[in-house]
Scaffold this motif. Structure first.
Motif, PDB file in Angstrom:
ATOM      1  N   VAL B  99      47.820 -16.894 -46.902  1.00 32.84           N
ATOM      2  CA  VAL B  99      46.965 -17.034 -46.064  1.00 32.84           C
ATOM      3  C   VAL B  99      45.875 -18.469 -47.126  1.00 32.84           C
ATOM      4  CG1 VAL B  99      46.829 -14.708 -45.587  1.00 32.84           C
ATOM      5  CG2 VAL B  99      45.626 -15.620 -47.565  1.00 32.84           C
ATOM      6  N   CYS B 100      44.840 -18.908 -46.102  1.00 31.75           N
ATOM      7  CA  CYS B 100      44.243 -19.860 -46.674  1.00 31.75           C
ATOM      8  C   CYS B 100      43.067 -19.662 -46.250  1.00 31.75           C
ATOM      9  CB  CYS B 100      45.008 -21.296 -46.804  1.00 31.75           C
ATOM     10  SG  CYS B 100      44.586 -21.850 -44.651  1.00 31.75           S
ATOM     11  N   ARG B 101      41.903 -19.638 -47.406  1.00 32.77           N
ATOM     12  CA  ARG B 101      40.631 -19.716 -47.057  1.00 32.77           C
ATOM     13  C   ARG B 101      39.577 -20.778 -46.052  1.00 32.77           C
ATOM     14  NH1 ARG B 101      38.008 -15.429 -50.863  1.00 32.77           N
ATOM     15  NH2 ARG B 101      39.922 -15.641 -52.454  1.00 32.77           N
ATOM     16  N   GLN B 102      39.444 -20.898 -44.983  1.00 34.60           N
ATOM     17  CA  GLN B 102      38.726 -21.899 -44.414  1.00 34.60           C
ATOM     18  C   GLN B 102      36.808 -21.749 -44.640  1.00 34.60           C
ATOM     19  OE1 GLN B 102      40.730 -22.786 -40.858  1.00 34.60           O
ATOM     20  NE2 GLN B 102      42.589 -23.334 -42.357  1.00 34.60           N
ATOM     21  N   PRO B 103      36.606 -22.012 -44.115  1.00 34.87           N
ATOM     22  CA  PRO B 103      34.698 -22.539 -43.843  1.00 34.87           C
ATOM     23  C   PRO B 103      34.533 -22.071 -42.306  1.00 34.87           C
ATOM     24  CG  PRO B 103      34.755 -24.775 -44.656  1.00 34.87           C
ATOM     25  CD  PRO B 103      36.323 -24.160 -44.926  1.00 34.87           C
ATOM     26  N   ASP B 104      33.400 -20.629 -42.048  1.00 34.27           N
ATOM     27  CA  ASP B 104      33.715 -21.027 -40.714  1.00 34.27           C
ATOM     28  C   ASP B 104      32.222 -21.918 -40.275  1.00 34.27           C
ATOM     29  OD1 ASP B 104      32.217 -19.718 -38.603  1.00 34.27           O
ATOM     30  OD2 ASP B 104      32.354 -17.878 -39.223  1.00 34.27           O
ATOM     31  N   PRO B 105      32.630 -22.319 -39.388  1.00 34.23           N
ATOM     32  CA  PRO B 105      31.903 -24.032 -38.863  1.00 34.23           C
ATOM     33  C   PRO B 105      31.146 -23.004 -38.526  1.00 34.23           C
ATOM     34  CG  PRO B 105      33.933 -23.499 -37.206  1.00 34.23           C
ATOM     35  CD  PRO B 105      34.011 -22.671 -38.228  1.00 34.23           C
ATOM     36  N   GLY B 108      27.852 -20.579 -41.677  1.00 31.83           N
ATOM     37  CA  GLY B 108      28.475 -20.769 -43.134  1.00 31.83           C
ATOM     38  C   GLY B 108      28.502 -19.917 -44.786  1.00 31.83           C
ATOM     39  N   ARG B 109      28.119 -18.633 -44.475  1.00 32.53           N
ATOM     40  CA  ARG B 109      27.890 -17.818 -45.186  1.00 32.53           C
ATOM     41  C   ARG B 109      29.489 -17.151 -45.577  1.00 32.53           C
ATOM     42  NH1 ARG B 109      23.526 -14.030 -42.887  1.00 32.53           N
ATOM     43  NH2 ARG B 109      24.332 -14.877 -41.104  1.00 32.53           N
ATOM     44  N   SER B 110      30.115 -17.138 -44.160  1.00 36.13           N
ATOM     45  CA  SER B 110      31.300 -16.197 -43.768  1.00 36.13           C
ATOM     46  C   SER B 110      32.534 -17.217 -44.534  1.00 36.13           C
ATOM     47  CB  SER B 110      30.769 -15.723 -42.522  1.00 36.13           C
ATOM     48  OG  SER B 110      31.965 -16.329 -41.878  1.00 36.13           O
ATOM     49  N   THR B 111      33.701 -16.611 -44.764  1.00 26.65           N
ATOM     50  CA  THR B 111      34.684 -17.118 -44.814  1.00 26.65           C
ATOM     51  C   THR B 111      36.236 -16.301 -43.492  1.00 26.65           C
ATOM     52  OG1 THR B 111      34.214 -16.896 -47.333  1.00 26.65           O
ATOM     53  CG2 THR B 111      36.975 -17.355 -46.713  1.00 26.65           C
ATOM     54  N   LEU B 112      36.853 -17.659 -43.410  1.00 24.36           N
ATOM     55  CA  LEU B 112      37.780 -17.598 -42.708  1.00 24.36           C
ATOM     56  C   LEU B 112      39.224 -17.248 -43.452  1.00 24.36           C
ATOM     57  CD1 LEU B 112      37.206 -19.479 -39.258  1.00 24.36           C
ATOM     58  CD2 LEU B 112      36.356 -17.500 -39.478  1.00 24.36           C
ATOM     59  N   ALA B 113      39.731 -15.768 -43.071  1.00 28.27           N
ATOM     60  CA  ALA B 113      41.180 -15.999 -43.535  1.00 28.27           C
ATOM     61  C   ALA B 113      42.173 -15.792 -42.910  1.00 28.27           C
ATOM     62  CB  ALA B 113      40.944 -14.945 -44.159  1.00 28.27           C
ATOM     63  N   VAL B 114      43.212 -17.307 -43.243  1.00 31.24           N
ATOM     64  CA  VAL B 114      44.125 -17.646 -41.785  1.00 31.24           C
ATOM     65  C   VAL B 114      45.647 -17.540 -42.704  1.00 31.24           C
ATOM     66  CG1 VAL B 114      44.027 -19.924 -40.629  1.00 31.24           C
ATOM     67  CG2 VAL B 114      42.092 -20.089 -41.715  1.00 31.24           C
ATOM     68  N   LEU B 115      46.568 -17.233 -41.501  1.00 30.67           N
ATOM     69  CA  LEU B 115      47.857 -16.946 -42.114  1.00 30.67           C
ATOM     70  C   LEU B 115      48.555 -18.239 -41.871  1.00 30.67           C
ATOM     71  CD1 LEU B 115      49.094 -13.708 -42.230  1.00 30.67           C
ATOM     72  CD2 LEU B 115      50.280 -13.883 -40.112  1.00 30.67           C
ATOM     73  N   THR B 116      48.924 -18.164 -42.976  1.00 29.01           N
ATOM     74  CA  THR B 116      49.537 -19.515 -42.622  1.00 29.01           C
ATOM     75  C   THR B 116      51.268 -19.330 -41.777  1.00 29.01           C
ATOM     76  OG1 THR B 116      50.678 -19.114 -45.050  1.00 29.01           O
ATOM     77  CG2 THR B 116      49.674 -20.101 -44.716  1.00 29.01           C
ATOM     78  N   ASP B 117      52.027 -20.447 -41.660  1.00 29.24           N
ATOM     79  CA  ASP B 117      53.407 -19.919 -41.560  1.00 29.24           C
ATOM     80  C   ASP B 117      54.650 -19.466 -42.591  1.00 29.24           C
ATOM     81  OD1 ASP B 117      52.659 -21.169 -39.303  1.00 29.24           O
ATOM     82  OD2 ASP B 117      53.746 -23.192 -39.924  1.00 29.24           O
ATOM     83  N   ALA B 118      53.764 -19.516 -43.891  1.00 30.44           N
ATOM     84  CA  ALA B 118      55.057 -18.478 -45.101  1.00 30.44           C
ATOM     85  C   ALA B 118      54.457 -17.158 -44.845  1.00 30.44           C
ATOM     86  CB  ALA B 118      54.965 -19.336 -45.857  1.00 30.44           C
ATOM     87  N   GLY B 119      53.117 -17.196 -44.147  1.00 31.42           N
ATOM     88  CA  GLY B 119      52.628 -15.532 -44.444  1.00 31.42           C
ATOM     89  C   GLY B 119      53.065 -14.865 -43.091  1.00 31.42           C
ATOM     90  N   TRP B 120      53.283 -15.835 -42.243  1.00 31.44           N
ATOM     91  CA  TRP B 120      53.814 -15.444 -40.662  1.00 31.44           C
ATOM     92  C   TRP B 120      55.191 -14.697 -40.807  1.00 31.44           C
ATOM     93  CZ3 TRP B 120      52.454 -13.756 -35.526  1.00 31.44           C
ATOM     94  CH2 TRP B 120      53.113 -13.436 -34.962  1.00 31.44           C
ATOM     95  N   GLU B 121      55.743 -15.697 -41.153  1.00 31.19           N
ATOM     96  CA  GLU B 121      57.460 -14.389 -41.694  1.00 31.19           C
ATOM     97  C   GLU B 121      57.472 -13.555 -42.986  1.00 31.19           C
ATOM     98  OE1 GLU B 121      59.981 -17.923 -42.926  1.00 31.19           O
ATOM     99  OE2 GLU B 121      59.780 -18.874 -41.463  1.00 31.19           O
ATOM    100  N   LYS B 122      56.439 -13.631 -43.818  1.00 33.78           N
ATOM    101  CA  LYS B 122      56.256 -13.042 -44.449  1.00 33.78           C
ATOM    102  C   LYS B 122      56.072 -11.519 -44.264  1.00 33.78           C
ATOM    103  CE  LYS B 122      57.077 -11.498 -49.110  1.00 33.78           C
ATOM    104  NZ  LYS B 122      58.750 -11.658 -49.701  1.00 33.78           N
ATOM    105  N   VAL B 123      54.963 -11.507 -42.472  1.00 36.05           N
ATOM    106  CA  VAL B 123      54.733 -10.412 -42.497  1.00 36.05           C
ATOM    107  C   VAL B 123      55.573  -9.628 -40.537  1.00 36.05           C
ATOM    108  CG1 VAL B 123      53.281 -10.795 -40.386  1.00 36.05           C
ATOM    109  CG2 VAL B 123      52.651  -9.158 -41.405  1.00 36.05           C
ATOM    110  N   VAL B 124      56.449 -10.782 -40.445  1.00 33.19           N
ATOM    111  CA  VAL B 124      57.664 -10.150 -39.483  1.00 33.19           C
ATOM    112  C   VAL B 124      58.797 -10.403 -39.781  1.00 33.19           C
ATOM    113  CG1 VAL B 124      59.072 -11.490 -38.196  1.00 33.19           C
ATOM    114  CG2 VAL B 124      56.598 -11.938 -37.852  1.00 33.19           C
ATOM    115  N   ASP B 125      59.432 -10.405 -41.299  1.00 33.12           N
ATOM    116  CA  ASP B 125      60.269 -10.294 -41.415  1.00 33.12           C
ATOM    117  C   ASP B 125      60.365  -8.891 -42.000  1.00 33.12           C
ATOM    118  OD1 ASP B 125      62.850 -10.847 -43.056  1.00 33.12           O
ATOM    119  OD2 ASP B 125      61.822 -10.789 -45.237  1.00 33.12           O
TER     120      ASP B 125
END
Lengths: 170, 170
Positions: B99-105, B108-125
């Motif tokens: 996953v990676c963190r991104q600032p919420d546009p 400004g207080r909140s953080t977004l967690a985003v699933l990467t492609d590698a993470g997608w595989e890690k959950v599907v597999d």
DNA sequence: GTCATTAACTTGACACGGCAAGTAATAAGG
DNA sequence: CCTTATTACTTGCCGTGTCAAGTTAATGAC
């Protein structure tokens, strides 16, 4: 566990690799119980007696012995914990004066954990409240038939895990 | 929980403060499941994917979002964990590239967690294996009627704990 | 506009449990 | 007997989780 949020599986489907709707609903409910029930019981015990559920289990197992004494290994098995964990917990319970360690006269390797009088009170005192909480959260909610079903369901799952006979007879 | 080992409660007894035999048996079975089932599921996931059940839950919740993105607070609620715990777990998952963190546009207080492609595989597999384990340990052991009973029993217990609606709609 | 409050995390200090290594005592082999 | 193996714990180190405190941003009151 993934449970699909969208329309999903047709009601009659039984592909071996997935859960149908009834199973998925049951699983969601069970997963919720698996998370929330231990937390609730731990919280009650912590609030009323300042003790964790595992610590209580340890004291309770000792309290059921005629001489309030058990060897570490057996006590660990009875309380469903590792020997390491038990060793640490007995450290804490010892410091608080609720159990003490004694060398086993019959085997120099083993350690006996003995419940003190203060420990006895610590297990007797919160027991009614603890039982009441179990009754309130579970058995007051269920019909007689469901209590029997719960027993059977639990046994079957335990059998599948090969964890049925955790408690050795003696 | 103390369950008396000796002869104990007469079959017809229903003193409010104690458990009768049927209840005691059901409780022992349930307590066993409460300990062993989470351990078994965690072990399977750890073995097959090198990941804890909570970490898997986090990835799975992200994977179900259309944009694979969630705010930390909401993700913590969906995965049934504290915000602190989630923050640490996202640290680890980030370091491992899932996953990676991104600032919420929009805030400004909140953080977004985003699933990467590698993470997608890690959950599907590992998903099929995980579902198979749930099926093997639970649903393969039960009759259709018991699956329905399990659902009902779970719902009732959750209601008594006030924990039924853990997952907010949106 | 400014100041106080609230919200949304993050982080430091500590508690707890697991694994692997260490210790001491018993059991087993030759 | 003396050596080796096994048993029964205990302990150091580390990963993980919690609580309380800190940080930064948004919101409300005036």
């Amino acid at each position: 566990m993934i449970v699909r949020r969208d329309a999903g599986t047709p009601a009659g489907s039984d592909e071996p690799g997935w859960l149908d709707q009834e199973e998925a609903h049951a699983w969601v409910a069970l997963a919720g119980v698996l998370v929330a029930l231990p937390a609730a019981l731990d919280a009650q015990l912590q609030r009323d007696a300042g003790i964790s559920h595992f610590e209580y289990q340890v004291l309770a197992m000792l309290s059921m012995e005629p001489d309030r004494t058990l060897r570490m290994t057996r006590l660990a098995a009875l309380a469903s914990g590792s020997l390491t964990r038990l060793s640490r917990v007995v450290d804490r319970l010892d410091k608080r004066g609720w159990v003490c360690r004694q060398p086993d006269p019959t085997d120099g390797r083993s350690t006996l954990a003995v419940l003190t009088d203060a420990g006895w009170e610590k297990v007797v005192d919160p027991a009614p409240g603890h039982v009441a909480e179990v009754r309130r959260l579970i058995f007051d909610q269920l019909t007689r038939g469901q209590v029997r079903q719960l027993h059977d369901i639990g046994k079957r799952v335990l059998r599948a895990m090969g964890t049925e006979g955790l408690v050795p007879p003696t």
